[in-house]
Scaffold this active site. Structure first.
Site, short mmCIF file in Angstrom:
data_model
loop_
_atom_site.label_atom_id
_atom_site.label_comp_id
_atom_site.label_asym_id
_atom_site.label_seq_id
_atom_site.Cartn_x
_atom_site.Cartn_y
_atom_site.Cartn_z
N ARG A 36 4.25 -9.21 -2.76
CA ARG A 36 3.53 -9.63 -3.98
C ARG A 36 4.48 -10.27 -5.00
O ARG A 36 4.08 -11.16 -5.74
CB ARG A 36 2.83 -8.42 -4.59
CG ARG A 36 1.58 -8.04 -3.82
CD ARG A 36 0.96 -6.78 -4.36
NE ARG A 36 -0.40 -6.64 -3.86
CZ ARG A 36 -1.11 -5.53 -3.93
NH1 ARG A 36 -0.59 -4.45 -4.46
NH2 ARG A 36 -2.34 -5.49 -3.48
N LYS A 197 -7.43 3.82 -0.46
CA LYS A 197 -8.26 3.55 -1.63
C LYS A 197 -9.68 3.28 -1.17
O LYS A 197 -9.99 2.18 -0.70
CB LYS A 197 -7.74 2.32 -2.36
CG LYS A 197 -6.38 2.52 -2.98
CD LYS A 197 -5.98 1.24 -3.66
CE LYS A 197 -4.64 1.40 -4.32
NZ LYS A 197 -4.20 0.13 -4.90
N GLY A 346 -1.70 -4.44 -0.19
CA GLY A 346 -0.28 -4.08 -0.26
C GLY A 346 0.14 -3.14 0.86
O GLY A 346 1.21 -3.31 1.47
N GLY A 369 -8.81 -4.54 -1.94
CA GLY A 369 -10.20 -4.43 -2.43
C GLY A 369 -10.70 -5.77 -2.96
O GLY A 369 -11.86 -6.14 -2.75
C1 3PG Z 1 -4.15 -3.04 -4.97
O1 3PG Z 1 -3.08 -2.55 -4.56
O2 3PG Z 1 -5.18 -3.09 -4.26
C2 3PG Z 1 -4.19 -3.63 -6.34
O3 3PG Z 1 -2.94 -3.64 -6.94
C3 3PG Z 1 -5.20 -2.92 -7.20
O4 3PG Z 1 -4.81 -1.59 -7.44
P1 3PG Z 1 -5.90 -0.51 -7.86
O5 3PG Z 1 -6.76 -0.25 -6.67
O6 3PG Z 1 -5.11 0.70 -8.30
O7 3PG Z 1 -6.72 -1.09 -8.99
#
Ligand code: 3PG
Length: 388
Positions: A36, A197, A346, A369
């Protein structure tokens, strides 16, 4: 029509640029994967060439609105200096007197990096006073943070209310490449979702099941679904918010492929043992950390049929080599399939870098996301804010 960085006279101007410098670190504090950071360089170099004054900002991690040493952007400033071969002044706050003073003192061709914007709870609340204060440091705003384009946060959607605003080169490239890829995508389309996530991704499952020919789920998202549906007794377990979304997911849909076994450890006792077993044999004292070998084979059979693959999120905790086998099986199946491959996030690029596989894929997006949200045709709040 969205403006881009080329549409502005930037010479001598203070340009606030929002990047996504959300990188991971190893145990010694070294940056694990700076993909990034490298992708931010064309925008920075363009602005430097035009003798602009660059005020860079980003989030890093999820510090919950307060300063946390391990989420500091200081190592990113040092890494930028190495690439740019010039000083990048690190400012220990993104608002307040230190930030204001540093911005005022800047000369043409100079760069400052403000500390993590998520050290203030106002960022994630999209507080307009917070956005206005940061906006007051600059003459214009460039958003080059594709990875966070799906978030309604102050430095993403708030600042454009106060300054002339446009897209940076990375954002432009991500949007163009992903749009083109989706226009000419060949079926069958196989989407593979993993990673930790899950809140953004789980909401996209319905759409993905409509658009893709197959949807493969691994990693935390898959095992939370299986636990939530009572098909796996071991963790990770879904929270209330995820349970609500789960009600709408029909796991009998033939397009959906979920794990049938798992690699897991005993939760207490510091990983006292780890094994592979079919789902039905797992117990609640155990924690799943990767898909199992049977699942790897089943997923590879599905991937083999693909002509287009979208992959976001490793299917296991690959940082521990014992739990990297599942993600390696997925990566190798994609490479073998010769499908057009779009990979994002990432964690996924970190995994591919660790195993030297980055070059094997057609497009690596900096967004996880955000990439999925865009590919599924949902509006990205960052773009809506710039359109306004
Ligand atoms: C990611 O790594 O997907 C982005 O940097 C967004 O991070 P976040 O899900 O903590 O908002």
């Amino acid at each position: 029509m969205l403006k881009t960085i080329r549409d502005f006279e930037v010479s001598q101007k203070k340009v606030l640029v929002r990047f996504d410098f959300n990188v991971d670190f190893d145990k010694t504090g070294e940056i694990l994967d700076d993909y990034r950071i490298r992708k931010s360089l064309p925008t920075i170099e363009y602005l430097l060439g035009k003798k602009a004054k660059l005020i860079l900002m980003s989030h890093l991690g999820r510090p919950n609105g307060e300063p946390k040493g391990k989420c500091s952007l200081k190592p990113v400033a040092r890494r930028l200096e190495e690439y740019l071969k010039k000083p990048v002044k690190f400012v220990p706050d993104c608002v307040g007197p230190a930030a204001e003073k540093a911005a005022k003192a800047m000369g043409p061709g100079e760069i400052i990096l403000l500390e993590n914007v998520r050290f203030h709870k106002e960022e994630e609340k999209n507080d307009l006073n917070f956005a206005k204060e940061i906006a007051s440091f600059g003459d214009l705003y460039i958003n080059d943070a594709f990875g966070v384009a799906h978030r309604v946060h102050a430095t993403v959607v708030g600042i454009p209310k106060f300054l002339p605003s446009g897209l940076g080169f990375l954002m432009e490239k991500e949007l163009n490449t992903l749009s083109k890829a989706m226009k000419k995508k060949l079926p069958p389309l196989v989407a593979i979702i993993g990673g930790v996530k899950i809140e953004t991704k789980i909401k996209l499952i319905g759409r993905l099941l409509k658009d893709a020919d197959h949807l493969i789920l691994g990693g935390r998202i898959a095992y939370e679904i299986l636990a939530g549906k009572g098909l796996c007794l071991a963790g990770p377990f879904p929270g209330e918010d995820i349970l609500k979304v789960l009600e709408k997911i029909d796991i009998t849909n033939p397009k959906l492929h979920l794990p049938v076994d798992a690699a897991f450890i005993l939760k207490s006792g510091n990983g006292g043992y780890f094994r592979n077993a079919p789902l039905g044999q797992l117990r609640k004292e155990e924690a799943v950390l990767d898909i199992g070998p049977e699942t790897g084979k089943i997923f590879a059979e599905v991937i083999k049929t693909a002509r287009t693959v979208i992959w976001n999120g490793p299917v296991g905790k690959f940082e521990d080599e014992r739990f990297a086998k599942g993600s390696l099986a997925v990566a190798q199946a994609i490479i073998k399939s010769r499908a057009f491959s779009i990979v994002g996030g990432g964690e996924t690029s970190g995994f591919l870098k660790k195993y030297n596989l980055l070059k094997e894929f057609d497009f690596i997006s900096t967004g996880g996301g955000a990439m999925l949200t865009f590919l599924e045709g949902e509006k990205l709040p960052a773009l809506e804010a710039l359109e306004r």
